[in-house]
Design a protein around this motif. Structure first.
Motif, PDB file in Angstrom:
ATOM      1  N   THR A   1      37.033  31.212  42.998  1.00 29.65           N
ATOM      2  CA  THR A   1      38.596  31.366  43.463  1.00 29.65           C
ATOM      3  C   THR A   1      39.417  31.422  42.293  1.00 29.65           C
TER       4      THR A   1
ATOM      5  N   PRO B   1      41.507  38.597  45.936  1.00 29.04           N
ATOM      6  CA  PRO B   1      40.447  38.985  46.893  1.00 29.04           C
ATOM      7  C   PRO B   1      39.519  39.368  46.538  1.00 29.04           C
ATOM      8  N   ILE B   2      38.223  39.821  47.232  1.00 28.86           N
ATOM      9  CA  ILE B   2      37.188  40.712  46.778  1.00 28.86           C
ATOM     10  C   ILE B   2      37.480  41.942  46.057  1.00 28.86           C
ATOM     11  N   ARG B   3      38.524  42.441  46.313  1.00 26.60           N
ATOM     12  CA  ARG B   3      38.832  43.728  45.827  1.00 26.60           C
ATOM     13  C   ARG B   3      38.934  43.503  44.246  1.00 26.60           C
TER      14      ARG B   3
ATOM     15  N   LYS C   1      35.279  42.337  42.634  1.00 28.06           N
ATOM     16  CA  LYS C   1      34.446  43.231  42.501  1.00 28.06           C
ATOM     17  C   LYS C   1      34.703  44.238  41.317  1.00 28.06           C
TER      18      LYS C   1
ATOM     19  N   GLU D   1      28.565  37.438  43.104  1.00 21.05           N
ATOM     20  CA  GLU D   1      29.493  38.011  44.255  1.00 21.05           C
ATOM     21  C   GLU D   1      29.505  37.263  45.326  1.00 21.05           C
TER      22      GLU D   1
ATOM     23  N   GLU E   1      34.196  32.585  46.880  1.00 21.97           N
ATOM     24  CA  GLU E   1      35.302  31.976  48.107  1.00 21.97           C
ATOM     25  C   GLU E   1      36.706  32.539  48.264  1.00 21.97           C
TER      26      GLU E   1
ATOM     27  N   ASP F   1      38.971  36.159  50.019  1.00 24.71           N
ATOM     28  CA  ASP F   1      39.293  36.967  51.175  1.00 24.71           C
ATOM     29  C   ASP F   1      38.534  38.360  50.844  1.00 24.71           C
ATOM     30  N   ARG F   2      37.634  38.484  52.012  1.00 19.76           N
ATOM     31  CA  ARG F   2      36.749  39.719  51.840  1.00 19.76           C
ATOM     32  C   ARG F   2      37.260  40.888  52.582  1.00 19.76           C
ATOM     33  N   THR F   3      38.274  40.637  53.175  1.00 21.15           N
ATOM     34  CA  THR F   3      38.901  41.965  54.052  1.00 21.15           C
ATOM     35  C   THR F   3      39.570  43.012  53.154  1.00 21.15           C
TER      36      THR F   3
ATOM     37  N   ASP G   1      39.107  45.155  50.441  1.00 21.18           N
ATOM     38  CA  ASP G   1      37.993  45.511  49.472  1.00 21.18           C
ATOM     39  C   ASP G   1      38.267  46.621  48.741  1.00 21.18           C
ATOM     40  N   GLU G   2      37.579  47.331  47.921  1.00 19.65           N
ATOM     41  CA  GLU G   2      37.513  47.963  46.710  1.00 19.65           C
ATOM     42  C   GLU G   2      38.451  49.328  47.196  1.00 19.65           C
TER      43      GLU G   2
END
Length: 501
Positions: A101, A106-108, A111, A245, A249, A251-253, A255-256
């Protein structure tokens, strides 16, 4: 100081295809490499964090801890590390510590980071430079273990003005053995931050000439990072990128985004497209959110996947054709961007009201209790639920595309000041939203952009008015005079939401 580099025009920088464009840049590096062989590496780009400056006799290699500059070529940090390794006929290694983290990204963002690093690792392997990635929240501590285990006797690190990165560097400095040199290179700025100025600059007008006076020394072509001739016993483990990936840990909401593809090659494609299609209108249209004139390079700049200096060298080759646009781009990409690093480096309160100038703190305090016509919560702002369809459309753009047009980012932040209970809350929310959604969030430019809009940093006092005091004001009608607001709203679909005043 006489510039030891001949000014080289990048081949393929005219109306050419992308492959020819890349070939021109490769040729530029080759020619620059010949010059570097004659004149050497400019050591004013580096500074020693350690008292020791000589590599110990027991050293089995040189280690580069990659953080801010996540690329192989056009990387002054890696070039310096390779120079040291070649001089002492030692292996060269790169390490990167992936934190599960990081500043609520976030995951955006992760990635974008990981896919860029995957490209970097492949290129590194081709050049016989092992690339090691460790998943850890204690990077500087593991570096010591990794260094001791493999007897690395020289460590090179990137520069960042942000406090979290400075803490890493200081912790590493404290824990490294006394006989191991620790060297920092500012490969993000054209003029190293500590060379450009030794103090907090008030604004662009006070730093501009300081930077320009150093261009002859620092705005030079890059030699290539070459295949490394010395191999050691330590090999890099194969990296499971999917597992890396999955370990995050975050926020995966969020995204890219579709418009920005990560990595050096995709960043250079965006640069090529900018030079071919948008640079010609940059000066005239850069403040028009519908003008399609911006470079769109900030995500690759932020993640260090391409070099700002490389982009400047390329863009400057168009100066005879688009003089005004080239100068305007250089003002934004060099002067304003390096001013942001200066602010974050010399002002420990770069992300809170205490970091504002005296006049701004005073005027904001005087108007802190002024009645707000509209008041919104962070949740309402995040979900684009205001009475202002332009603001809502801007927030929708941020959420969906991971960016806001620069002109509208100012409007966006200033309205948060106008619609929240205090300047402190406004700054907190604007930084939170910018860092959460924008691909170039958690960056000096982002902190300074919010501080400029809300706290008047690098600005002056204006006509006094409620809530804002003497902070520069922006409104809906002013935007209508600048660009087609209705067309922008139609593009992003912001609605007018009713709320009791």
């Amino acid at each position: 100081m006489t510039n030891p580099f001949k000014k080289l025009k990048t081949e393929g920088s005219g109306d050419t295809g992308f492959e020819e464009f890349l070939k021109g840049i490769e040729n530029d590096r080759i020619q620059a490499g010949k010059t570097v062989q004659q004149f050497g590496y400019n050591k004013n780009r580096i500074r020693f964090f350690s008292k020791c400056k000589e590599i110990p006799s027991w050293s089995k290699g040189v280690l580069y801890w990659m953080t801010r500059e996540e690329r192989i070529q056009d990387n002054w940090s890696l070039l310096y590390a390779q120079k040291v390794a070649l001089k002492h006929k030692l292996p060269l290694h790169i390490c990167f510590y992936l934190r599960r983290t990081f500043m609520n990204a976030p995951i955006r963002h992760f990635k974008f980071l990981l896919k860029g690093l995957e490209e970097t690792a492949k290129e590194s392997r081709k050049l016989n430079i092992p690339f090691h990635m460790f998943i850890s929240d204690e990077g500087e501590n593991q570096i010591i273990d990794f260094m001791v285990e493999n007897k690395f006797g020289y460590v090179v690190i990137d520069f960042s003005p942000l406090r979290i990165a400075r803490t890493w560097a200081e912790n590493l400095k404290k824990t490294l053995p006394d006989d191991v040199p620790l060297v920092q290179v500012d490969g993000h700025n054209i003029v190293p931050c500590w060379v450009a100025s030794d103090k907090l600059e008030y604004g662009a007008r006070t730093i501009r000439n300081k930077l320009k006076n150093k261009f002859a020394e620092f705005l030079t072509p890059f030699p290539p990072v070459t295949e490394h001739p010395y191999s050691g016993e330590q090999k890099a483990k194969e990296i499971d990128w999917a597992a890396a990936e999955a370990s995050l840990e975050v926020d995966r909401t969020i995204d890219e985004v579709s418009w920005a593809k990560p990595g050096y090659l995709n960043g250079m494609k965006m640069l090529h497209e900018f030079c071919q299609k948008r640079l010609s209108k940059f000066a005239q249209k850069r403040n028009d959110p519908l003008g399609n004139a911006l470079s769109n390079l900030s995500p690759w700049f932020h993640f260090g996947q391409i070099s700002v200096q490389r982009c400047i060298l390329v863009v400057e080759s168009f100066k005879s054709k688009y003089k005004e646009s080239v100068e305007s781009f250089c003002e934004e990409a060099i002067i304003r961007r390096e001013l942001s690093d200066n602010f974050c480096y010399y002002n420990p309160n770069y992300d809170n009201i205490k970091g504002a100038y005296d006049w701004a703190r005073k005027t904001l305090e005087e108007h802190k209790k002024d009645k707000r016509e509209w008041l919104y919560t962070q949740e309402e702002l995040e979900n684009s639920l205001t009475h202002d369809d332009l603001w809502n459309s801007t927030q929708i753009q941020l959420v969906k595309e991971g960016k806001i047009h620069g002109f509208l980012r100012m409007y966006w932040a200033k309205k948060i000041l106008e619609w929240t209970e205090s300047p402190e809350k406004a700054l907190e929310i604007s930084i939170y939203l910018n860092d959460k959604y924008s691909l170039d969030g958690r960056d000096p430019n982002g902190f300074v952009g919010c501080m400029w809009s809300i706290c008047g940093i690098h600005d002056q006092g204006w006509k006094e008015r409620p809530v804002f005091g003497k902070i520069r004001y922006m409104n809906y009608k002013g935007c209508e005079r600048k660009f087609n607001v209705s067309a922008f709203v139609a593009r992003y679909g912001g609605k007018v939401h009713k709320k009791k005043k």
